[in-house]
Design a protein around this motif. Structure first.
Motif, mmCIF file in Angstrom:
data_model
loop_
_atom_site.group_PDB
_atom_site.id
_atom_site.type_symbol
_atom_site.label_atom_id
_atom_site.label_comp_id
_atom_site.label_asym_id
_atom_site.label_seq_id
_atom_site.Cartn_x
_atom_site.Cartn_y
_atom_site.Cartn_z
ATOM 1 N N ARG A 292 77.716 18.998 -44.827
ATOM 2 C CA ARG A 292 78.058 17.938 -43.873
ATOM 3 C C ARG A 292 76.814 17.493 -43.116
ATOM 4 N N LYS A 293 76.995 16.357 -42.450
ATOM 5 C CA LYS A 293 75.872 15.798 -41.703
ATOM 6 C C LYS A 293 75.621 16.641 -40.458
ATOM 7 N N PRO A 294 74.387 17.040 -40.190
ATOM 8 C CA PRO A 294 74.157 17.829 -38.975
ATOM 9 C C PRO A 294 74.382 16.998 -37.723
ATOM 10 N N CYS A 295 74.862 17.642 -36.667
ATOM 11 C CA CYS A 295 75.163 16.889 -35.444
ATOM 12 C C CYS A 295 74.217 17.281 -34.312
ATOM 13 N N THR A 296 73.223 18.104 -34.632
ATOM 14 C CA THR A 296 72.332 18.565 -33.573
ATOM 15 C C THR A 296 71.386 17.450 -33.145
ATOM 16 N N ILE A 297 71.169 17.347 -31.863
ATOM 17 C CA ILE A 297 70.167 16.419 -31.336
ATOM 18 C C ILE A 297 68.994 17.260 -30.853
ATOM 19 N N GLN A 298 67.820 16.960 -31.360
ATOM 20 C CA GLN A 298 66.658 17.777 -31.024
ATOM 21 C C GLN A 298 66.077 17.303 -29.697
ATOM 22 N N TYR A 299 66.795 17.633 -28.630
ATOM 23 C CA TYR A 299 66.316 17.267 -27.299
ATOM 24 C C TYR A 299 65.131 18.161 -26.949
ATOM 25 N N PRO A 300 64.085 17.716 -26.256
ATOM 26 C CA PRO A 300 63.884 16.355 -25.791
ATOM 27 C C PRO A 300 62.963 15.505 -26.651
ATOM 28 N N ASP A 301 62.259 16.088 -27.615
ATOM 29 C CA ASP A 301 61.143 15.329 -28.183
ATOM 30 C C ASP A 301 61.455 14.675 -29.509
ATOM 31 N N ARG A 302 62.597 15.001 -30.133
ATOM 32 C CA ARG A 302 62.835 14.416 -31.451
ATOM 33 C C ARG A 302 64.135 13.617 -31.487
ATOM 34 N N THR A 303 64.449 12.964 -30.383
ATOM 35 C CA THR A 303 65.635 12.111 -30.387
ATOM 36 C C THR A 303 65.256 10.729 -30.916
ATOM 37 N N PRO A 304 66.219 10.048 -31.551
ATOM 38 C CA PRO A 304 65.883 8.711 -32.091
ATOM 39 C C PRO A 304 65.425 7.746 -31.013
ATOM 40 N N GLU A 305 65.985 7.866 -29.823
ATOM 41 C CA GLU A 305 65.516 7.059 -28.694
ATOM 42 C C GLU A 305 65.569 7.964 -27.464
ATOM 43 N N PRO A 306 64.932 7.577 -26.349
ATOM 44 C CA PRO A 306 64.972 8.463 -25.183
ATOM 45 C C PRO A 306 66.418 8.735 -24.758
ATOM 46 N N VAL A 307 66.669 9.977 -24.364
ATOM 47 C CA VAL A 307 68.039 10.368 -24.035
ATOM 48 C C VAL A 307 68.599 9.494 -22.917
ATOM 49 N N VAL A 308 67.746 9.099 -21.985
ATOM 50 C CA VAL A 308 68.219 8.288 -20.858
ATOM 51 C C VAL A 308 68.880 7.006 -21.350
ATOM 52 N N SER A 309 68.345 6.431 -22.424
ATOM 53 C CA SER A 309 68.928 5.180 -22.906
ATOM 54 C C SER A 309 70.140 5.424 -23.794
ATOM 55 N N MET A 310 70.410 6.690 -24.146
ATOM 56 C CA MET A 310 71.578 6.989 -24.962
ATOM 57 C C MET A 310 72.813 7.254 -24.104
ATOM 58 N N LEU A 311 72.635 7.366 -22.795
ATOM 59 C CA LEU A 311 73.751 7.773 -21.942
ATOM 60 C C LEU A 311 74.714 6.618 -21.733
ATOM 61 N N PRO A 312 76.008 6.934 -21.565
ATOM 62 C CA PRO A 312 76.973 5.861 -21.315
ATOM 63 C C PRO A 312 76.734 5.186 -19.975
ATOM 64 N N GLU A 313 77.310 4.001 -19.843
ATOM 65 C CA GLU A 313 77.035 3.145 -18.703
ATOM 66 C C GLU A 313 77.363 3.818 -17.371
ATOM 67 N N ARG A 314 78.482 4.581 -17.352
ATOM 68 C CA ARG A 314 78.921 5.147 -16.081
ATOM 69 C C ARG A 314 78.202 6.435 -15.722
ATOM 70 N N SER A 315 77.342 6.891 -16.598
ATOM 71 C CA SER A 315 76.681 8.169 -16.394
ATOM 72 C C SER A 315 76.023 8.242 -15.013
ATOM 73 N N ARG A 316 76.263 9.339 -14.326
ATOM 74 C CA ARG A 316 75.763 9.457 -12.964
ATOM 75 C C ARG A 316 74.512 10.322 -12.936
ATOM 76 N N GLY A 317 73.363 9.654 -12.861
ATOM 77 C CA GLY A 317 72.107 10.367 -12.704
ATOM 78 C C GLY A 317 71.651 10.286 -11.264
ATOM 79 N N PHE A 318 70.325 10.325 -11.069
ATOM 80 C CA PHE A 318 69.805 10.253 -9.704
ATOM 81 C C PHE A 318 70.225 8.951 -9.022
ATOM 82 N N LEU A 319 70.482 9.064 -7.732
ATOM 83 C CA LEU A 319 70.813 7.876 -6.955
ATOM 84 C C LEU A 319 69.577 7.022 -6.759
ATOM 85 N N GLU A 320 69.777 5.707 -6.730
ATOM 86 C CA GLU A 320 68.665 4.868 -6.319
ATOM 87 C C GLU A 320 69.205 3.770 -5.405
#
Lengths: 379, 192
Positions: free
Chosen positions: B31-59
């Motif tokens: 089967r297709k592997p589902c592991t994400i090689q965080y942090p350095d081998r993701t297809p795009e930066p993890v921050v841009s992969m997060l859903p819209e409502r994701s609650r990170g640092f306040l600004e």
């Protein structure tokens, strides 16, 4: 309540006191057992709790009714959604707030997802505690999908803070529902896969079968709830027997694993009950998605909510059973008192009763199968 | 004799069920592997992969802040500090707008409370700092007048404000560094 030093009876039978925990990988959090033993067989195991006491009940008295919601996430990080719901229900009953129908459905969807995620960890930890590591990673992978769904729904992966007094914080869109359906399509076969992977694995069965037996009368007398109670043969589920929210509209079974291998109330039955509950949650989710009505997701609630003086007990069927909160209002904008009734505490208290004659290695299995969570006991 | 039969039957069942389990495990090889090689081998930066409502640092965007202090009172753990005071010319000014991100529990109640839309959760979550005090972020360089109600500004890219602020750590002592061991002025209301 418990003795943590040797008694004369202990000395007479050459018993030693052995500490298991508080920092022990199999005690699921910071939890300590004092084992009275003279070898592999225990005379008694005395649980010592309180290492994770954070004063969450006292903190309620310093917060406004609505601002306590994020704290309920921390009562039990495995079933935050149920803590949210219990608190929201308590305040809504106090203040007489009617929750819109769509919000009730969204609550059910979120809660059942949370129940599946919780059982993933429980079953994973149960298998890991008796030496099978692979199922844990497999179940954690499934839970990761639920975490992603939750993050898309409410913005956080563990401490959801999804519910509000009078409704929920965010609505769902078609894309999210489609993602949930995709997960269900993927997950339902995984339930069967789990069975062939580990549930009926003879080594696991041998570790769990006829171990830590809790008979029906004991289970009721010690106040066990949820899957632990049902595994002892008592078919009791608040969703069915004391209906709240929109659960009466759904068709689901309350599994007791009667007739399966093992005997009533042993660790293996507790495993089977949880494995079956995941399937039932999937059924509820399917029905909830199909029947999801349109409409408001939040009732009109005044910004400075002041419920009339009074007291209320609201309970929900959490992933571990009855999770209740007793809230007292004195008519001000802050709770006068909040008291939580947690299922882990009663589940842990029975260990002293069933431990005589148990082997130390089996205690690990029993603790895992009772699904106790240290932060929930201590709060 | 029965006991012996049970014993061997159990061994037989063990072999069969182990085979079942290993068959499942083996199927994962295909089967297709589902592991994400965080942090350095993701297809795009993890921050841009997060859903819209994701609650990170306040600004906080102080350009639209009306100085109503609703966020401060909504915060259950008092990690937001807003101070409004008049300056020498009698003009109402936002003197402080500071958030202690090390205390923040990402509940989102302040964002819901903000009527101006000046406060939001970014998707940033990688905030490892050498000193926990560097997570105490000020969103002001100098006192600014509060915005008029309904003021709109060009929306800034999500996370750009907090990234810029975290990149140059704010010193909560603000000049008058007290003797070592003294606490930073974190108390509510602005008094040191």
């Amino acid at each position: 309540m418990s003795e943590t030093s040797p008694t004369s009876a202990d000395r007479a039978r050459d018993a030693i006191l052995l500490n298991m925990g508080p920092q022990h990988p199999s005690t699921h959090g910071v939890l300590r057992f004092v084992l009275h033993t003279d070898g592999e067989i225990m005379h008694r195991a005395v649980p010592e709790v309180g290492y994770l006491h954070r004063g969450l009940e006292k903190l309620a008295e310093q917060q406004t009714w609505a601002a306590y919601m994020p704290f309920t996430d921390r009562i039990n990080y495995m079933e935050s959604m149920f803590c949210n719901q219990a608190w929201a229900m308590a305040v809504e009953r106090l203040a007489g707030i009617e929750v819109p129908e769509r919000a009730e459905f969204l609550r059910v969807i979120a809660c059942e997802l949370n129940r599946i995620a919780n059982h993933h960890i429980t079953l994973g930890c149960m298998s890991m505690d008796v030496g099978a590591f692979t199922p844990f990673t497999y179940l954690l992978r499934e839970r990761e999908t639920i975490n992603d769904l939750m993050e898309a729904l409410c913005g956080n992966r563990l401490t959801y803070n999804y519910m509000r007094i009078g409704g929920v914080a965010h609505d769902v869109d078609r894309a999210w529902i489609a993602a949930l359906e995709k997960f269900l399509d993927h997950f339902e076969p995984i339930c069967d896969e789990l069975d062939s992977l580990i549930s009926y694995n003879e080594i696991l069965v041998k570790r769990f079968i006829e171990v830590g037996v809790i008979c029906q009368a004991d289970a009721v007398a010690w106040g066990l709830v949820g899957p632990n109670l049902r595994a002892s043969g008592v078919s009791w589920d608040l969703r069915r027997d004391q209906p709240y929210s929109v659960y009466p509209r759904f068709d689901f079974d309350v599994p007791t694993a009667a007739g399966a291998r093992g005997i009533e109330g042993d660790c293996f039955r507790r495993w089977l009950v949880r494995a079956e509950e995941m399937r039932q949650s999937c059924r509820i989710l399917r029905q909830a998605i199909a029947a999801l009505p349109e409409g408001e997701i939040r009732a009109k609630v005044p910004r400075k909510l002041k419920p009339p003086a009074g007291e209320v007990y609201a309970c929900v069927e959490g992933a571990r059973g009855e999770l209740g909160v007793y809230a007292v209002s004195d008519g001000s904008d802050r709770p006068y008192r909040a008291k939580w009734r947690s299922s882990s505490f009663s589940a842990l208290s029975i260990i002293e009763h069933i431990s005589p004659g148990l082997m130390i290695a089996d205690l690990v299995a029993v603790v895992a199968s009772l699904d106790t969570i240290a932060p929930e006991m201590d709060r | 004799m029965g006991a012996l039969r049970d014993y061997f039957a159990a061994i037989g069942r063990t072999i069969v069920t182990l085979g079942d389990g290993l068959a499942v495990t083996f199927s994962y090889l295909l089967r297709k592997p589902c592991t994400i090689q965080y942090p350095d081998r993701t297809p795009e930066p993890v921050v841009s992969m997060l859903p819209e409502r994701s609650r990170g640092f306040l600004e906080a965007d102080v350009e639209v802040c009306t100085g109503c202090k609703l966020c401060e009172s909504a915060c259950p753990i008092d990690c937001i500090h807003v101070e409004i005071a008049k300056d020498e010319s009698g003009q109402r000014m936002i003197q402080r707008f500071e958030i202690d991100l090390s205390k923040c529990m990402f509940c989102g109640l302040c964002v819901e409370a903000c009527p101006a839309g000046g406060l939001r959760h970014s998707h940033e979550f990688e905030g490892g700092m050498g000193d926990v005090r560097h997570l105490y972020v000020s969103f002001l360089d100098e006192p600014v007048p509060p915005a008029k109600k309904g003021k709109t500004v060009e929306p800034k890219p999500l996370g750009s404000i907090i990234r810029a602020r975290l990149a140059r750590p704010f010193d909560p002592y603000r000049g008058d560094r007290p003797a070592s061991g003294a606490r930073a002025p974190l108390s509510r209301g602005g008094e040191p």
